[in-house]
Structures are given as structure tokens and as C-alpha cells.
Design a protein around this motif. Structure first.
Motif, PDB file in Angstrom:
ATOM      1  N   SER A 149      -5.866   4.712   3.549  1.00 41.90           N
ATOM      2  CA  SER A 149      -6.038   3.175   3.344  1.00 41.90           C
ATOM      3  C   SER A 149      -6.558   2.738   4.534  1.00 41.90           C
ATOM      4  O   SER A 149      -5.529   2.533   5.791  1.00 41.90           O
ATOM      5  CB  SER A 149      -4.909   2.590   2.898  1.00 41.90           C
TER       6      SER A 149
ATOM      7  N   GLU B 132      -4.939  -0.696   5.778  1.00 43.86           N
ATOM      8  CA  GLU B 132      -3.695  -0.759   6.067  1.00 43.86           C
ATOM      9  C   GLU B 132      -3.143   0.356   6.983  1.00 43.86           C
ATOM     10  O   GLU B 132      -1.704   0.574   7.180  1.00 43.86           O
ATOM     11  CB  GLU B 132      -2.713  -0.748   4.814  1.00 43.86           C
TER      12      GLU B 132
ATOM     13  N   ALA C  16       0.753  -1.238  -0.165  1.00 43.66           N
ATOM     14  CA  ALA C  16      -0.049   0.135   0.073  1.00 43.66           C
ATOM     15  C   ALA C  16       0.880   1.209  -0.049  1.00 43.66           C
ATOM     16  O   ALA C  16       0.626   2.120  -0.655  1.00 43.66           O
ATOM     17  CB  ALA C  16      -1.064   0.001   1.244  1.00 43.66           C
TER      18      ALA C  16
END
Length: 285
Positions: free
Chosen positions: A274, A277, A97
Motif C-alpha cells: 500500500s 499508507e 489498511a
């Protein structure tokens, strides 16, 4: 834990262990200026119990006496209070990510400053350095790697990790989107894997306490993974405040898989980049 059977509205009184534990943490703070007073109780208790067993102390009070008066007592206790639990490219999805969501923005800066807070023995630092090198960013990046444990910092500086961990680290690296052969980054030496010194040419390893110290530089990205879980809410807010102050306009923050800013006083000051994550971006306000 003792209780008050005559009045259920009165909270139970702390037991002797809890009282002695608070006294120990206060003594450590007053004498050594290491502040563990706002660490979460359950984790701290487990670590103190291990320290008592290994340091041959029957009570927390006897442990306190050894810490206060024995020459190496505090240094020994510190190893139990800051037990490192880490590995290179831990949670590979997080690193993937970073490549997808953060690196494209970092590439727009002529130079970068990155802070790895709570770097422990350095696995996170070397992982990040490898990622930055593969993305063409390492040469123009200064990395600050900080921790409160001198022995962990020394281990991070040496950059020698157990050979028997390389298989796991290689698998993590590959899942994290690694662009080469992981074995190219280390050589077998000193009964371990010695990582290329080029990776840490621009790394400053330094003692820094998230509980007591201040911000020391403006940064573009702060990585602090699996550290906040050991802090209570008050200390978490303090630390997130440090990160917010350190980050430049629209800078990035990466946390551990079990950590979040959403219920903190700084939750509205970061945008979620994100959620899965745990990667955030400093808000515009």
C-alpha cells in the motif's frame, strides 16, 4: 554560518554550534553508547536548543559538561533527544489498511512475532494489540516493543494515558475500523486511562538501539512509524537492513506517513503493498 568569499567552490565551514554539536554527540556515544551521530541535523538542532534552554546552558559545550559530569545530566538530555510525538491509532487509514491488506496473511500463521521499533510511550503498541485482539490474533502473537529511552519504556509498561486524550483516540479507533467500543479497553484510574493488562500479556518491552544494536528475532511484521524521518540516509539504510534481516519470508513492514523505502538501497528488496499508507512486503529475492 561562515563562508569563503574568495573561493565559492569551497563549501562554507561549519559554525561553532555545529562543531560543538558533533562533539556532544561523539561524547554521548563514547561514554553512554547511545548513538545520535547519524540523526538529521535540523531536528537534532531544535531538540538541543530546547535542552539548552531547559537545562540552563548557554552553549552546547556547557551542556556537554553537564551531560558528562552531572549524575542525571544524560538522563535529562535523553528526554529531549527522544521527544515522543505519537497517539493511539495515529493516521487511522494506516490501521484500516493493516486490517485489509496484512491481517488476512497473518491469520495463516499458527503463531506470530511482531516488532514495534521505536515504541516510545506505547501508544502504537496498545493500538496494535487492540487490532490483533479484534482480529483473533493477539493470543498467538508475541510483540517486541523496543526503544532507547528507559522512561518511555516504563510509561509504555504502565499503560496509563491522559484521560483528555481519549476522545481523540476514540475517534481514531473508529476511523481505523474498530469493531467495538474503545472505552471497553480502559478504565479511569490514577488520573488517567489505565489500559487492560490483557493487551500486553505477550509484550516484551526492551531497550534496543536501531543505530547500534542487531536483530534479535525473526518476525512476521515490523512496525516502525515516524522514526526514520529523524535519521540521515546512512542510518535509514542501516535500519531498513535490520528490518529486512528480521522479517521472515514475505514478512510485512509498516512505516510512517512521511517515510518511504523507495530511494534507499533496500527499495528493490520490498514489494509495495500500500504505497499511500507505507506498507511493504519483503520481496522473494
Amino acid at each position: 554560518m561562515s563562508t569563503n568569499p574568495t573561493n565559492p567552490m569551497v563549501p562554507p565551514a561549519p559554525d561553532d554550534f555545529d562543531i560543538e554539536l558533533k562533539m556532544l554527540m561523539e561524547a554521548v556515544y563514547l561514554k553512554y553508547n547511545y548513538d545520535f551521530r547519524e540523526y538529521t541535523g535540523a531536528s537534532q538542532k531544535r531538540r538541543i536548543l530546547v535542552a539548552m534552554r531547559e537545562m540552563e546552558c548557554d552553549t552546547v559545550s556547557s551542556l556537554q559538561a553537564k551531560v558528562m559530569h552531572a549524575p542525571d545530566g544524560f538522563a535529562q538530555l535523553l528526554q529531549y533527544l527522544t521527544i515522543p510525538v505519537t497517539e493511539m491509532f495515529r493516521d487511522p487509514e494506516y490501521w484500516q489498511a493493516l486490517r485489509e491488506h496484512v491481517v488476512p496473511f497473518l491469520k495463516t500463521y499458527p503463531s506470530l512475532k511482531v516488532w514495534v521499533a521505536g515504541c516510545s510511550t506505547g501508544e502504537e503498541v496498545y493500538s496494535l494489540a487492540i487490532l490483533l485482539q479484534e482480529e483473533g490474533l493477539l493470543e498467538r502473537t508475541i510483540i517486541y516493543a523496543t526503544d532507547i529511552n528507559p522512561e518511555s519504556l516504563d510509561a509504555a509498561r504502565r499503560g496509563v494515558f491522559p484521560l483528555d486524550r481519549m476522545r481523540t483516540y476514540t475517534e481514531n479507533y473508529q476511523k481505523a475500523g474498530g469493531k467495538g467500543a474503545f472505552s471497553d479497553y480502559y478504565t479511569a484510574a490514577y488520573n488517567g486511562a489505565l489500559f487492560n493488562r490483557v493487551l500486553v500479556e505477550n509484550v516484551t518491552f526492551a531497550d534496543h538501539s536501531l543505530a547500534t544494536d542487531s536483530v534479535f528475532s525473526e518476525t512476521h511484521f515490523v512496525s516502525c512509524r515516524n522514526v526514520l524521518i529523524y535519521f540521515n540516509r546512512k542510518l535509514q539504510d542501516r535500519v531498513l537492513g535490520l528490518f529486512h534481516e528480521s522479517l521472515c519470508y514475505r514478512g510485512f513492514l509498516g512505516l510512517g506517513s512521511k517515510e518511504s523505502i523507495e530511494f534507499s538501497s533496500y527499495g528493490e528488496r520490498f514489494d509495495v503493498l500500500s504505497r499511500r499508507e507505507r506498507i511493504y512486503r519483503k520481496g522473494v529475492a
